[in-house]
Design an enzyme around this catalytic site. Structure first.
Site, PDB file in Angstrom:
ATOM      1  N   ASP A  82       0.084  10.943  -0.650  1.00 33.69           N
ATOM      2  CA  ASP A  82      -0.974  11.953  -0.551  1.00 33.69           C
ATOM      3  C   ASP A  82      -2.272  11.316  -0.048  1.00 33.69           C
ATOM      4  OD1 ASP A  82      -1.385  10.439  -2.937  1.00 33.69           O
ATOM      5  OD2 ASP A  82      -2.689  12.019  -3.702  1.00 33.69           O
ATOM      6  N   TRP A  98       0.862  -1.203   0.000  1.00 30.81           N
ATOM      7  CA  TRP A  98       0.000   0.000   0.000  1.00 30.81           C
ATOM      8  C   TRP A  98       0.886   1.236   0.000  1.00 30.81           C
ATOM      9  CZ3 TRP A  98      -4.758  -1.045  -1.245  1.00 30.81           C
ATOM     10  CH2 TRP A  98      -5.748  -0.065  -1.153  1.00 30.81           C
ATOM     11  N   GLU A 145      -3.592   8.430  -1.849  1.00 29.82           N
ATOM     12  CA  GLU A 145      -2.800   7.216  -1.683  1.00 29.82           C
ATOM     13  C   GLU A 145      -2.011   6.832  -2.925  1.00 29.82           C
ATOM     14  OE1 GLU A 145      -5.257   4.836   1.429  1.00 29.82           O
ATOM     15  OE2 GLU A 145      -6.307   4.570  -0.460  1.00 29.82           O
ATOM     16  N   GLU A 146      -1.699   7.809  -3.742  1.00 31.90           N
ATOM     17  CA  GLU A 146      -1.114   7.485  -5.044  1.00 31.90           C
ATOM     18  C   GLU A 146       0.252   8.091  -5.302  1.00 31.90           C
ATOM     19  OE1 GLU A 146      -5.277   7.381  -7.608  1.00 31.90           O
ATOM     20  OE2 GLU A 146      -4.279   9.292  -7.245  1.00 31.90           O
ATOM     21  N   GLU A 168     -19.102   6.653  -3.680  1.00 33.80           N
ATOM     22  CA  GLU A 168     -17.905   7.500  -3.734  1.00 33.80           C
ATOM     23  C   GLU A 168     -17.949   8.456  -4.924  1.00 33.80           C
ATOM     24  OE1 GLU A 168     -14.069   5.728  -5.159  1.00 33.80           O
ATOM     25  OE2 GLU A 168     -13.443   6.088  -3.089  1.00 33.80           O
TER      26      GLU A 168
HETATM   27  C1  NOJ Z   1      -7.145   2.896  -4.091  1.00 33.61           C
HETATM   28  C2  NOJ Z   1      -6.810   4.291  -3.695  1.00 33.61           C
HETATM   29  O1  NOJ Z   1      -7.322   4.606  -2.464  1.00 33.61           O
HETATM   30  C3  NOJ Z   1      -7.273   5.239  -4.740  1.00 33.61           C
HETATM   31  O2  NOJ Z   1      -7.045   6.549  -4.355  1.00 33.61           O
HETATM   32  C4  NOJ Z   1      -6.548   4.917  -5.986  1.00 33.61           C
HETATM   33  O3  NOJ Z   1      -6.856   5.832  -6.984  1.00 33.61           O
HETATM   34  C5  NOJ Z   1      -6.864   3.496  -6.383  1.00 33.61           C
HETATM   35  N1  NOJ Z   1      -6.529   2.595  -5.327  1.00 33.61           N
HETATM   36  C6  NOJ Z   1      -6.229   3.097  -7.688  1.00 33.61           C
HETATM   37  O4  NOJ Z   1      -4.869   2.873  -7.534  1.00 33.61           O
HETATM   38  C1  NOJ Z   2      -9.746   6.173  -1.799  1.00 29.60           C
HETATM   39  C2  NOJ Z   2      -9.402   7.584  -1.546  1.00 29.60           C
HETATM   40  O1  NOJ Z   2      -8.493   7.995  -2.531  1.00 29.60           O
HETATM   41  C3  NOJ Z   2      -8.792   7.785  -0.172  1.00 29.60           C
HETATM   42  O2  NOJ Z   2      -8.641   9.148   0.071  1.00 29.60           O
HETATM   43  C4  NOJ Z   2      -9.656   7.178   0.896  1.00 29.60           C
HETATM   44  O3  NOJ Z   2      -9.004   7.268   2.113  1.00 29.60           O
HETATM   45  C5  NOJ Z   2      -9.993   5.748   0.574  1.00 29.60           C
HETATM   46  N1  NOJ Z   2     -10.510   5.620  -0.751  1.00 29.60           N
HETATM   47  C6  NOJ Z   2     -11.034   5.203   1.528  1.00 29.60           C
HETATM   48  O4  NOJ Z   2     -12.226   5.911   1.425  1.00 29.60           O
END
Ligand code: NOJ
Ligand code: NOJ
Length: 450
Positions: free
Chosen positions: A185, A127, A188-189, A415
């Site tokens: 960030d 992750w 999460e990317e 979402e």
């Molecule tokens: C899950 C992450 O939380 C999300 O922000 C991201 O865009 C996707 N994975 C795709 O990698």
């Molecule tokens: C994906 C989002 O990008 C992230 O900000 C969030 O924490 C997770 N989903 C869970 O909702």
């Protein structure tokens, strides 16, 4: 996946219908408030989980969001803390779960571990870690909870001082030490240095300094860190683009050449109560970014040119996004991103009502979209500012109408919603979507969350 798209196509003509006039905005807001509050409660402590587990969504498969993210849960608990109807036991559960999490072994071996399992153990798979906005959001929420309990004469004051305060200090000490290090960030990317993360860190430290004002705790370290973070935040302004760039110093992850990201607005909304004009919703540079981002989504999502003019622009995370809520293909608008516009507009109005507004070369584009207005200062009493406020209010409400239109009729909000035809997509009843609706509607009622 295929059937989903088939359904979407079948129902596509629906989006041409004008907004339903059956229920007016205020009525919808109060109904939705109830639904969102109840949905948030349903997503907390679901069966088979440790007490204090805030699911990001109850969806366990495609996508699996059945985890407690430090960020989502802190931002949701922050909203709950601001609502009178919230039961204190719930907040206590949140705090207990999070304090355990602070002591749980994690793969990053740090407080920036992003997500935790239903039994409170940490997620150990691959992750993006660390995500250092998490501890900052948690500290902000813990401080808010501490203040709520102290203000309300909560029975167990020693517990606050002996147990909750040390947990707050852990997060603040962590932030003071790591703020300049690259981290992932909030999406999460991207591993880099982020405007959003620094903004919430600065607020956490400043809120902490305020909290400790009456005690004799030494807060010099927090003062220094918040000062340096503030200096660093200023460097995210791009004169060339006339907007704030979301990230610097990218080490790896998604490429985002535009630098535009709704997280910049989310940050402004979260820190608004600092009231110091430092990248607050009504500040020039924030407004310049707000309009640049909106103008990037307008042509990007086909739905924007197809839906009724009574609705506001559908807003996503950032223009280059390719996460569709299940996998990667094309990015979509998000409910929480669209709600951020309503919230920001109303918080900006609150600032203008106090201080007046100066239209200038930085924020001009924002105001010109609202109405024809010359550069110059307009006082709170001036007819021009009153007109600006009236029109901005109207624009703010249009974003709420967008949400109303694209959500499910039963008040459910996932979402995302589809960029072509507006149908909901991604994790069902994302807890954060509902919390974002509540903060936006509270901003409309002129209630600022601390
Ligand atoms: C899950 C992450 O939380 C999300 O922000 C991201 O865009 C996707 N994975 C795709 O990698
Ligand atoms: C994906 C989002 O990008 C992230 O900000 C969030 O924490 C997770 N989903 C869970 O909702």
């Amino acid at each position: 996946m295929f059937t989903r798209y088939l359904l979407l196509l079948l129902f596509a003509p629906l989006i041409y219908y004008p907004v339903q006039g059956d229920i007016d905005l205020d009525q919808w807001i109060s109904k939705q408030h109830k639904t969102s509050f109840e949905t948030i409660l349903d997503n907390i402590n679901p069966p088979g989980t440790k007490r204090g587990f805030f699911a990001a969504s109850l969806s366990t498969h495609q996508p699996d969001y059945f985890y407690t993210w430090t960020r989502d849960s802190a931002l949701v608990a922050r909203v709950l803390t601001s609502l009178q109807e919230t039961n204190d036991t719930l907040l206590h559960d949140y705090v207990d779960f999070q304090m355990d999490v602070q002591n749980t072994s994690t793969r990053c071996n740090c407080l920036g571990e992003p997500k935790f399992n239903k039994d409170g153990s940490s997620f150990k798979g691959t992750w993006g870690r660390p995500q250092n906005d998490g501890p900052a959001e948690r500290a902000i929420t813990f401080l808010l909870i501490a203040n709520r309990w102290l203000d309300n004469g909560y029975k167990d004051t020693p517990w606050i001082h002996d147990t909750l305060v040390p947990a707050i200090i852990r997060d603040l000490n962590y932030i003071s030490k790591v703020w300049y290090q690259p981290s992932f960030d909030l999406w999460e990317e991207v591993l880099g240095t982020h405007f959003f993360t620094l903004m919430v860190m600065r607020k956490a430290l400043l809120d902490g300094i305020d909290f400790f004002k009456l005690s004799n705790r030494n807060v010099e370290e927090y003062k220094l860190a918040s000062h340096l973070i503030g200096k660093r935040i200023e460097t995210f302004w791009s004169e060339q683009h006339n907007y704030i760039m979301a990230t610097q110093n990218v080490q790896n992850g998604v490429q985002k050449p535009s630098g535009l990201d709704v997280s910049t607005l989310l940050a402004a909304n979260i820190i608004a109560s600092r009231n110091d004009g430092f990248f607050t919703p009504g500040s020039d540079k924030m407004l310049a970014t707000v309009v640049a981002l909106e103008e990037s989504f307008e042509p990007l999502y086909p739905i924007n040119s197809q839906q009724s003019d009574a609705l506001g622009t559908c807003i996503g995370r950032y223009p280059e996004d390719i996460y569709d809520g299940y996998d990667t293909s094309v990015g979509n608008p998000w409910f929480l991103a669209t709600a951020a516009y309503t919230e920001l507009y109303y918080l900006a109005i609150a600032e203008w009502e106090k201080l007046g507004v100066s239209v200038n070369s930085i924020n001009r584009r924002f105001f010109q979209r609202i109405m024809q207005v010359d550069d110059g200062y307009y006082s709170p009493e001036s007819a021009t500012l009153k007109e600006i406020i009236k029109k901005t209010t109207h624009a703010a409400d249009k974003f709420l109408k967008t949400i109303q239109f694209h959500q499910a009729r039963n008040g459910s909000m996932s979402e995302q919603y589809d960029r072509y035809i507006g149908f909901m997509a991604g994790a069902r009843d994302l807890t954060w979507s509902h919390a974002a609706f509540i903060t936006a509607s509270k901003a409309k009622d002129s209630h600022l969350i601390q």
